[in-house]
Design a protein around this motif. Structure first.
Motif: not given
Length: 612
Positions: A333, A343, A347
């Motif tokens: 990230a 990102d 996740k």
């Protein structure tokens, strides 16, 4: 029919001897036991007809020693049905012993028995250890259940991971399989654990997980390791196989014995011969196969005596994995060249599951790399080894010259067409130090040609720091040209890559023809060079689409571990259309890589021939 005939032929191998030592119906009686009781009747197709043929055989078995005959018969049936579990014995006076009914034993005596037969221990790092020699059945479980909870289960339940030691488990009851498996599964939905086909009753019994149990379940999230050895036998093998293929347990140790779920010892007619053979078989609903005969293969193969230490190390590693995955996600990230993709990767990393079955650092690295590729589509984003940089060298000019000779290849073809091949870009600081040597021994050989072919078909990349200088040779020096805009993720800045105003040696200039050859191997810095030259219209590109690599990635350590990530932190300007990272660069003229040079020469020769 053929298999049955082969079986009887094997059993009658010694039938041509002159004296009768045993009943002439012995062979037929033995074969009929197989036909009526053997767990895999499909192996005995045609046995009935074969028995009839054998019954009419008047030849005499001539082996006088019954033990020898039993051994010969054992070898014959083992080879014929490919089953090492069958055995013929000669046992005069053998009296079958029926399993005794379970007596009423005082609770204190039961407690002492449990303590003597089941070993429970809490190891360092809150790891539970449970050693089992016999897997009890339903009747026993109902009688001693409260004691098992008190003396064993309640002690081991709070642990962070568990090791079931089946290395010396050689007996058990089929009815105990659902009990032990259910403690490591969820109450819902119910799971079809196993199917057991019983030949004597011709019935198949399905074993399912149990919705309710005495005491709490260990659950499905905490690590479970089962230790096995070559002696692990029967019901313990079934439990290990079920939990392995439910992906609930990792098997550590040796391949198990390959026993049977149920074996019977049957008297052969009115003789003192007995045949032991499997009368039931397990069929796993997940694999459609069985552990019988071949045994249960371990996930992590080690010697039985080393299995416990290996299991402890696996549980320790698994305790670290969630933190390592989180640390890897944060690195991506914060540093990946494409922020929005980074990102999304962060996740999704770890959400794909199956990290709970990882047993080694190498498996973790492979799993992380696979997930990073799946989530990002970038083959450059992966785990890597942290190879320390080589110590600085102080080569002599002569050494530089020899290095350059093997690193570059030049030629001049018909019509004064130059050819330059090199398979890796160098670091700018090192290139600058030897620039004059490169010019004298490489560049000066092609500088005066009328056209140039640069062969990057085998160029795997390298540092991009020398790209600006190399590009500059193919543009005029009267003005600087913006070659590319490169975004740097850690600093969140974009820098311009410009042509250089000062170069060592002469420029090739912007007017003479330039062709670049590429292939699926062409990667990294070579792709950046091709990308620039194609986008600025300075070169014709011939060959195959390039690999679709990345700018040289940086290496990051994951937490305090010895696992490292290779993360691309830069990407080229995509404002005017897709860049080359990931997708590669398509040629102007697509041809197989091995045809690219001839194609380029043909185009240039035709061009120069037209000028004459």
């Amino acid at each position: 029919m053929a298999q049955a005939v082969v079986l009887l032929a094997a059993l009658l191998i010694f039938s041509n001897v002159a004296h009768c030592a045993f009943s002439p119906t012995l062979i037929a009686d033995l074969a009929k036991i197989f036909m009526d009781n053997y767990c895999s009747p499909e192996k005995l197709t045609g046995m009935e007809e074969a028995i009839d043929a054998a019954s009419s055989n008047t030849e005499i078995l001539g082996i006088s020693d019954p033990a020898t005959l039993a051994s010969v018969l054992t070898d014959g049936v083992k080879k014929t049905v490919s089953d090492s579990r069958v055995k013929v014995t000669y046992e005069p006076g053998f009296v079958p012993v029926a399993p005794p009914a379970m007596p009423d034993i005082p609770p204190e005596h039961l407690a002492a028995m449990i303590k003597d037969t089941v070993k429970v221990e809490i190891l360092d790092d809150n790891i539970g250890y449970l050693k089992i020699h016999h897997i009890i059945g339903e009747e026993m479980a109902q009688k001693v259940g409260p004691l098992l909870l008190e003396y064993i289960w309640d002690k081991i339940l709070p642990t962070s991971g568990m090791i079931l030691d089946f290395r010396n488990a050689v007996s058990g009851e089929v009815s105990g399989i659902p009990y032990i498996v259910s403690y490591y599964t969820d109450p819902e939905p119910l799971i079809h654990i196993d199917s057991v086909y019983d030949r004597t009753s011709d019935l198949t019994i399905e074993l399912w997980s149990m919705p309710t149990l005495l005491g709490k379940r260990y659950g499905t999230t905490k690590p479970l390791i089962i230790l096995t050895s070559k002696d692990t036998l029967g019901v313990a093998e079934d439990v290990a196989y079920c939990l392995k293929h439910l992906k609930r347990a990792t098997i550590v140790g040796e391949n198990t014995a390959g026993g049977t779920i149920k074996i019977s010892k049957i008297k052969v007619a009115d003789t003192d011969f007995y045949v032991s053979l499997p009368v039931a078989k397990s069929i796993n609903p997940i694999t459609g196969k069985s552990w019988e005969i071949n045994g249960v293969a371990p996930d992590v193969e080690v010697a039985a005596e080393d299995a416990l230490d290996a299991a402890i190390e696996i549980i320790k590693l698994r305790a670290e994995i969630p933190g390592l995955v989180q640390a890897a996600a944060l690195l991506v990230a914060d540093n990946y060249a494409f922020p929005s993709v980074g990102d999304d990767v962060a996740k999704g990393l770890g959400a794909s599951g199956e990290y709970n079955l990882i047993s080694t650092k190498e498996e973790l690295e492979a799993k992380l790399s696979a997930d990073l590729l799946k989530l990002s589509g970038d083959k450059c984003l992966k785990t890597t080894s942290n190879i320390p940089a080589l110590p600085p060298m102080n080569p002599t000019p002569e050494m530089f010259i020899e290095l350059i000779k093997v690193s570059f290849h030049t030629d001049v073809f018909e019509n004064n067409i130059g050819y330059l091949r090199f398979d890796m870009f160098g670091d700018f600081e090192h290139v600058a130090a030897i620039a004059q040597i490169i010019v004298e021994h490489v560049w000066d050989k092609v500088i005066d040609t009328d056209a140039l072919i640069i062969d990057l078909r085998n160029n795997v990349g390298g540092p991009t720091s020398s790209i600006a200088g190399f590009c500059s040779y193919f543009f005029d020096g009267d003005k600087q040209i913006v070659l590319d805009h490169v975004y740097d993720r850690p600093s969140n800045t974009t820098r311009d890559i410009l042509t250089l105003t000062q170069l060592t040696g002469k420029r090739y200039g912007s007017k003479k023809s330039l062709i670049i050859l590429i292939s699926g191997v062409t990667a990294g810095a070579a792709e950046e060079f091709v990308f620039i030259m194609k986008r600025l219209g300075r070169a014709m590109i011939i060959g195959e689409t390039t690999r679709g690599g990345c700018h040289p990635p940086e290496t990051f350590r994951v937490g305090e571990s010895n696992i490292f990530l290779s993360i691309p932190i830069n990407h080229s300007d995509a404002a005017q259309g897709p860049s080359w990272e990931g997708a590669g660069i398509a040629p102007h003229i697509p041809v197989p890589a091995d045809a690219a040079l001839d194609t380029a020469k043909g185009i240039l020769n035709k061009h120069f021939s037209g000028q004459k």
